[in-house]
Enzyme design. Structure first.
Site, PDB file in Angstrom:
ATOM      1  N   SER A  32      -1.283  -3.948  11.627  1.00 17.34           N
ATOM      2  CA  SER A  32      -1.055  -4.854  10.482  1.00 17.34           C
ATOM      3  C   SER A  32       0.352  -5.622  10.902  1.00 17.34           C
ATOM      4  O   SER A  32       1.031  -5.169  11.411  1.00 17.34           O
ATOM      5  CB  SER A  32      -0.493  -4.014   9.148  1.00 17.34           C
ATOM      6  N   ALA A  33       0.255  -7.110  10.674  1.00 15.90           N
ATOM      7  CA  ALA A  33       1.206  -7.968  10.959  1.00 15.90           C
ATOM      8  C   ALA A  33       1.350  -7.991  12.477  1.00 15.90           C
ATOM      9  O   ALA A  33       2.611  -8.218  13.107  1.00 15.90           O
ATOM     10  CB  ALA A  33       2.748  -7.308  10.400  1.00 15.90           C
ATOM     11  N   CYS A  34       0.240  -8.146  13.299  1.00 12.62           N
ATOM     12  CA  CYS A  34       0.131  -7.997  14.671  1.00 12.62           C
ATOM     13  C   CYS A  34      -0.573  -9.478  15.077  1.00 12.62           C
ATOM     14  O   CYS A  34      -0.997  -9.330  16.349  1.00 12.62           O
ATOM     15  CB  CYS A  34       0.069  -6.957  15.537  1.00 12.62           C
ATOM     16  N   ASN A  81       6.317  -8.482   2.255  1.00 14.27           N
ATOM     17  CA  ASN A  81       4.700  -8.515   2.182  1.00 14.27           C
ATOM     18  C   ASN A  81       3.995  -9.274   0.998  1.00 14.27           C
ATOM     19  O   ASN A  81       3.170  -8.946   0.404  1.00 14.27           O
ATOM     20  CB  ASN A  81       4.498  -6.904   1.804  1.00 14.27           C
ATOM     21  N   SER A  82       4.641 -10.490   0.679  1.00 12.05           N
ATOM     22  CA  SER A  82       3.832 -11.259  -0.292  1.00 12.05           C
ATOM     23  C   SER A  82       2.539 -11.934   0.197  1.00 12.05           C
ATOM     24  O   SER A  82       2.563 -12.068   1.484  1.00 12.05           O
ATOM     25  CB  SER A  82       5.038 -12.499  -0.608  1.00 12.05           C
ATOM     26  N   ARG A  83       1.832 -12.117  -0.519  1.00 13.80           N
ATOM     27  CA  ARG A  83       0.513 -12.405  -0.037  1.00 13.80           C
ATOM     28  C   ARG A  83      -0.165 -13.830  -0.612  1.00 13.80           C
ATOM     29  O   ARG A  83       0.134 -14.037  -1.732  1.00 13.80           O
ATOM     30  CB  ARG A  83      -0.564 -11.260  -0.173  1.00 13.80           C
ATOM     31  N   PHE A 100       0.250 -17.576  20.067  1.00 15.54           N
ATOM     32  CA  PHE A 100      -0.450 -18.252  18.905  1.00 15.54           C
ATOM     33  C   PHE A 100      -1.353 -19.499  19.641  1.00 15.54           C
ATOM     34  O   PHE A 100      -2.330 -19.022  20.422  1.00 15.54           O
ATOM     35  CB  PHE A 100       0.725 -19.324  18.331  1.00 15.54           C
ATOM     36  N   GLY A 101      -1.270 -20.644  19.547  1.00 13.93           N
ATOM     37  CA  GLY A 101      -2.483 -21.503  20.100  1.00 13.93           C
ATOM     38  C   GLY A 101      -2.741 -21.206  21.607  1.00 13.93           C
ATOM     39  O   GLY A 101      -3.797 -21.479  22.088  1.00 13.93           O
ATOM     40  N   HIS A 122     -11.068  -2.525  11.620  1.00 13.45           N
ATOM     41  CA  HIS A 122     -10.033  -3.594  11.235  1.00 13.45           C
ATOM     42  C   HIS A 122      -9.953  -4.632  12.208  1.00 13.45           C
ATOM     43  O   HIS A 122      -8.963  -4.639  12.950  1.00 13.45           O
ATOM     44  CB  HIS A 122      -8.679  -2.598  11.057  1.00 13.45           C
ATOM     45  N   TYR A 165      -1.094  -3.669  -6.996  1.00 13.83           N
ATOM     46  CA  TYR A 165      -0.770  -4.217  -5.935  1.00 13.83           C
ATOM     47  C   TYR A 165      -2.277  -4.089  -4.866  1.00 13.83           C
ATOM     48  O   TYR A 165      -2.812  -3.204  -4.674  1.00 13.83           O
ATOM     49  CB  TYR A 165       0.281  -3.846  -5.179  1.00 13.83           C
ATOM     50  N   GLY A 166      -2.657  -5.289  -4.300  1.00 13.91           N
ATOM     51  CA  GLY A 166      -3.655  -5.717  -3.675  1.00 13.91           C
ATOM     52  C   GLY A 166      -4.310  -4.399  -2.765  1.00 13.91           C
ATOM     53  O   GLY A 166      -5.238  -3.859  -3.308  1.00 13.91           O
ATOM     54  N   LYS A 206      -9.720  -2.313   1.529  1.00 10.96           N
ATOM     55  CA  LYS A 206      -9.372  -1.384   2.360  1.00 10.96           C
ATOM     56  C   LYS A 206      -9.954   0.011   1.897  1.00 10.96           C
ATOM     57  O   LYS A 206     -10.374   0.932   2.761  1.00 10.96           O
ATOM     58  CB  LYS A 206      -7.822  -1.117   2.390  1.00 10.96           C
ATOM     59  N   ASP A 246      -9.739  -9.911   8.928  1.00 10.69           N
ATOM     60  CA  ASP A 246      -9.293  -8.365   8.724  1.00 10.69           C
ATOM     61  C   ASP A 246     -10.509  -7.399   8.847  1.00 10.69           C
ATOM     62  O   ASP A 246      -9.780  -6.229   9.380  1.00 10.69           O
ATOM     63  CB  ASP A 246      -8.664  -8.480   7.231  1.00 10.69           C
ATOM     64  N   ARG A 282       0.637  -1.198   0.013  1.00 16.17           N
ATOM     65  CA  ARG A 282       0.086   0.061  -0.085  1.00 16.17           C
ATOM     66  C   ARG A 282       1.000   1.276  -0.063  1.00 16.17           C
ATOM     67  O   ARG A 282       1.893   1.118   0.643  1.00 16.17           O
ATOM     68  CB  ARG A 282      -0.663  -0.095   1.117  1.00 16.17           C
TER      69      ARG A 282
HETATM   70  P1  GTP Z   1      -2.699  -7.619   8.331  1.00 11.33           P
HETATM   71  O1  GTP Z   1      -3.266  -8.796   7.447  1.00 11.33           O
HETATM   72  O2  GTP Z   1      -1.546  -6.987   7.353  1.00 11.33           O
HETATM   73  O3  GTP Z   1      -3.716  -6.684   8.669  1.00 11.33           O
HETATM   74  O4  GTP Z   1      -2.021  -8.092   9.471  1.00 11.33           O
HETATM   75  P2  GTP Z   1      -2.467  -9.239  10.447  1.00 11.33           P
HETATM   76  O5  GTP Z   1      -2.719  -8.843  11.727  1.00 11.33           O
HETATM   77  O6  GTP Z   1      -3.281 -10.294   9.981  1.00 11.33           O
HETATM   78  O7  GTP Z   1      -1.169 -10.094  10.886  1.00 11.33           O
HETATM   79  P3  GTP Z   1      -0.745 -11.597  10.840  1.00 11.33           P
HETATM   80  O8  GTP Z   1      -1.757 -12.579  11.526  1.00 11.33           O
HETATM   81  O9  GTP Z   1      -0.446 -12.077   9.356  1.00 11.33           O
HETATM   82  O10 GTP Z   1       0.787 -11.299  11.765  1.00 11.33           O
HETATM   83  C1  GTP Z   1       1.715 -12.236  11.518  1.00 11.33           C
HETATM   84  C2  GTP Z   1       2.908 -11.737  12.410  1.00 11.33           C
HETATM   85  O11 GTP Z   1       2.599 -11.815  13.821  1.00 11.33           O
HETATM   86  C3  GTP Z   1       3.884 -12.765  12.400  1.00 11.33           C
HETATM   87  O12 GTP Z   1       5.179 -11.958  12.424  1.00 11.33           O
HETATM   88  C4  GTP Z   1       3.569 -13.756  13.323  1.00 11.33           C
HETATM   89  O13 GTP Z   1       4.953 -14.418  14.038  1.00 11.33           O
HETATM   90  C5  GTP Z   1       3.330 -12.842  14.487  1.00 11.33           C
HETATM   91  N1  GTP Z   1       2.452 -13.441  15.642  1.00 11.33           N
HETATM   92  C6  GTP Z   1       0.815 -13.647  15.509  1.00 11.33           C
HETATM   93  N2  GTP Z   1       0.424 -13.961  16.425  1.00 11.33           N
HETATM   94  C7  GTP Z   1       1.728 -14.133  17.402  1.00 11.33           C
HETATM   95  C8  GTP Z   1       1.432 -14.657  18.918  1.00 11.33           C
HETATM   96  O14 GTP Z   1       0.562 -14.939  19.374  1.00 11.33           O
HETATM   97  N3  GTP Z   1       2.908 -14.434  19.510  1.00 11.33           N
HETATM   98  C9  GTP Z   1       3.996 -13.866  18.650  1.00 11.33           C
HETATM   99  N4  GTP Z   1       4.846 -13.734  19.296  1.00 11.33           N
HETATM  100  N5  GTP Z   1       3.692 -13.549  17.338  1.00 11.33           N
HETATM  101  C10 GTP Z   1       2.544 -13.772  16.833  1.00 11.33           C
HETATM  102 MN    MN Z   2      -4.242 -10.647   8.047  1.00  5.37          MN
HETATM  103 MN    MN Z   3      -5.255  -5.508   7.431  1.00  8.86          MN
END
Ligand code: GTP
Ligand code: MN
Ligand code: MN
Length: 602
Positions: A268-270, A384-386, A512-513, A246, A217-218, A226, A293, A78
């Protein structure tokens, strides 16, 4: 000669026909094609893309009916600095958006659009965000000169003949114009990824229009996502009394068989896509996915907030996705019918990206199309590959995904990436405190190798790049939603942080889990069954109230991850004040929450 709409348009929607005619007269495509979203059309378009060497068909056994694209190396994400909110007044766009006057932007872009589709076909892509049989279906039509966009829109939205039919003769729709900005002269060969150095992603919130130029791009080109479902929809939601956010949507079922719906906003990416498809590690609990999302939340007749995912697919970050982190995302893409952009290719015609597997393949073709081996100093896949994949293939999709009324939301989570200060989980005292948590939502850039402190960036409700109007009005809208509802019917708001680190810089919480344990605590709180300690930052788990059975985690680390530390929070105050100053006109109800935090810390 420029193509005209002609007699064969599959609609009698006068406004749509006139607009298609008008845009065609400006952009001057060789042909106009009305897209019906059928499987035959998908096959025709993907065959055509493969025949011209623009897409690569993946190995049918590994990824059936799936296609691989490499973008131009300059067109991979973006473009926030070229994204504009063109409201009538500059104040309408507010302190967090780029603004341009609508007439000026239309003038600038009309010059770019003039003849920009020469040598190409203009595709007419009707779509609906959310179920077509909703009470008030939200339609859009994207005019684009990119087949990649058409097939991506087929995955990501309810696209084609059904949407067009439901639009009837006069239903309103969001007008979306997209061009890659790469016209072809007579006999000129196309390139694999046409785009233009000049890019504009412009939104006209008052007239509900989107004009996009120069990128394939997306987030810049799939205008339903978005641009519509967040930026334009947030403006609609403000006017109509609902929320466009979001957020992921998940359904959690307890061992007693009771269902709860949780929405969560993380930048994003969290971790939204990860949490949305979580596999709980605690026995008896199950998670089903509704969205990863975007959530649209409206009040139902019973006064509760109901969430709908307006999308129809996942557009997920590929790197980091693997069986060890998100097995359900892997199963979704393995069913095929997917598009992969800027990942790496294996010699067997399958895709690969960093951390997909716990080994690195011996040889790959990287996202630039160059040979790659584990010795290479560059990543094989762009960060940022998807993947673009149909949500219907998700093995844990909720039965309510297509429910036009949506699902009643029990809890809203805000989260971010914070190495310090923010506890694993904290419950807000009430709606306004929860809104304050969202308004001050922040994420940290990782510390550099030298050990420099991460930079904290504020990202209100994880919506900073997506609020389609003034961010202060957006926060006031959240306060108003709380005022107009009965408090006991509103979702309870929590803040979570999976990313707190130890002194040694290691994540304290396994994530994660295991995040299912936090979800369990949250729903136990809703039932009044989990003990908490009140702190100025909200109610945090009392010792022993978070279920850690079967988790091998040092109790000292658990205490570190969940603790409230007043000294850390005192350092947070000036950062929040600075942020509120930048916003300039924060609602009084939110400022009052900052005052409470100060008093409670004193
Ligand atoms: P957008 O799709 O861009 O809006 O982002 P998103 O919020 O969907 O992000 P996504 O789930 O793809 O985030 C991936 C990143 O978060 C990777 O670096 C993962 O390793 C990290 N991540 C996700 N869940 C956890 C978690 O519970 N603990 C940790 N330490 N990292 C996590
Ligand atoms: Mn996502
Ligand atoms: Mn997003």
């Amino acid at each position: 000669m420029t193509a005209t709409v002609g007699q064969n348009a599959p609609t009698t929607h006068a406004d749509l026909l006139a607009w298609v005619e008008e845009v065609a007269a400006l952009t001057k495509p060789d042909a106009i094609r009305w897209c019906d979203g059928s499987d035959a059309e998908w096959k025709e378009f993907t065959d055509h893309l493969v025949d011209r060497g623009i897409a690569t068909r993946l190995n049918e056994e590994a990824k059936p009916n799936s296609f691989y694209f490499r973008s131009d190396p300059s067109d991979v994400a973006r473009v926030e600095d070229q994204t504009f909110i063109c409201s009538e007044t500059e104040a309408g766009a507010g302190p967090t958006n780029n603004w341009a006057a609508p007439a000026e932007m239309k003038q600038t872009m009309s010059e770019l659009y003039d003849g920009c589709m020469k040598g190409r076909t203009m595709f007419v892509v009707p779509f609906c965000m959310g179920p077509i049989d909703a009470d008030d279906p939200k339609f859009g039509v994207e005019l684009t000169d990119s087949e990649y966009v058409v097939i991506s829109m087929k995955i990501m939205t309810r696209m084609g003949a059904d949407a067009l039919k439901a639009m009837g003769d006069d239903k309103p729709f969001v007008k979306c114009i997209h061009s890659v900005g790469y016209p072809l002269a007579d006999g000129q060969d196309d390139v694999a990824w046409p785009c233009n150095d000049t890019k504009y992603i412009s939104h006209f919130p008052e007239t509900r229009e989107i004009w996009s130029y120069g990128s394939g791009y997306g987030g810049n080109a799939l205008l339903g996502k978005k641009c519509y479902a967040l930026r334009i929809a947030s403006a609609m939601a403000h006017d109509e009394g609902w929320l466009a956010e979001h957020m992921l949507i998940l359904e959690l079922t307890s061992p007693e068989g009771k269902k709860y719906v949780v929405c969560a906003a993380f930048p994003s990416a969290c971790g939204k896509t990860n949490l949305a498809m979580l596999e709980p590690t605690i026995p008896g609990w199950t998670v089903k996915t509704l969205g990863d999302d975007i959530a649209w939340m409206r009040f139902g007749e019973d006064g509760r907030l109901y969430a709908v995912n307006p999308e129809n697919g996942f557009f997920g970050v590929a790197p980091g996705t693997g069986y060890h982190t998100n097995p359900n995302a892997m199963r979704t893409i393995e069913a095929g019918n997917s598009i992969f952009t800027n990942v790496a290719l294996t010699p067997y015609g399958d895709v690969w990206w960093e951390e997909m597997t716990d080994f690195e393949p011996d040889s790959l073709t990287d996202w630039h199309g160059k040979p790659w081996t584990p010795e290479a100093e560059v990543k094989a896949a762009h960060p940022n590959s998807r993947f673009t994949t149909p949500i219907s293939q998700c093995p844990i999709l909720s039965d309510d995904f297509n429910n036009p009324k949506g699902v009643p939301v029990d809890a809203i989570l805000f989260g971010g990436r914070r190495a310090s200060t923010v506890p694993l989980v904290a419950q807000s005292r009430d709606w306004n405190h929860g809104t304050f948590m969202g308004a001050t939502c922040s994420s940290e850039t990782t510390a550099a190798a030298t050990g420099a402190v991460g930079v904290v960036r504020r990202d209100p409700m994880a919506m900073l790049p997506f609020i389609g109007y003034n961010a202060n009005d957006y926060l006031q809208h959240w306060v108003n939603i709380g005022e107009n509802a009965e408090a006991d019917k509103l979702p309870k708001i929590f803040f979570v942080n999976w990313f707190r680190k130890s002194q040694e810089g290691k994540f304290l919480w396994p994530g994660f889990g295991e995040n299912s344990r936090v979800l369990e605590w949250i729903v136990r709180r809703l039932e009044g069954d989990a003990e908490a300690i009140d702190t100025p930052a909200g109610a945090i788990p009392a010792e022993g109230s978070l279920n850690v059975e079967g988790l091998s985690l040092d109790p000292a680390k658990l205490a570190e991850a969940t603790k409230f530390d007043a000294e850390e929070w005192k350092k947070e105050l000036p950062l929040i004040e600075e942020w509120f100053e930048k916003l300039g006109n924060v609602p009084d109800a939110i400022k009052a929450e900052l005052d409470k935090l100060k008093q409670n810390l004193a």
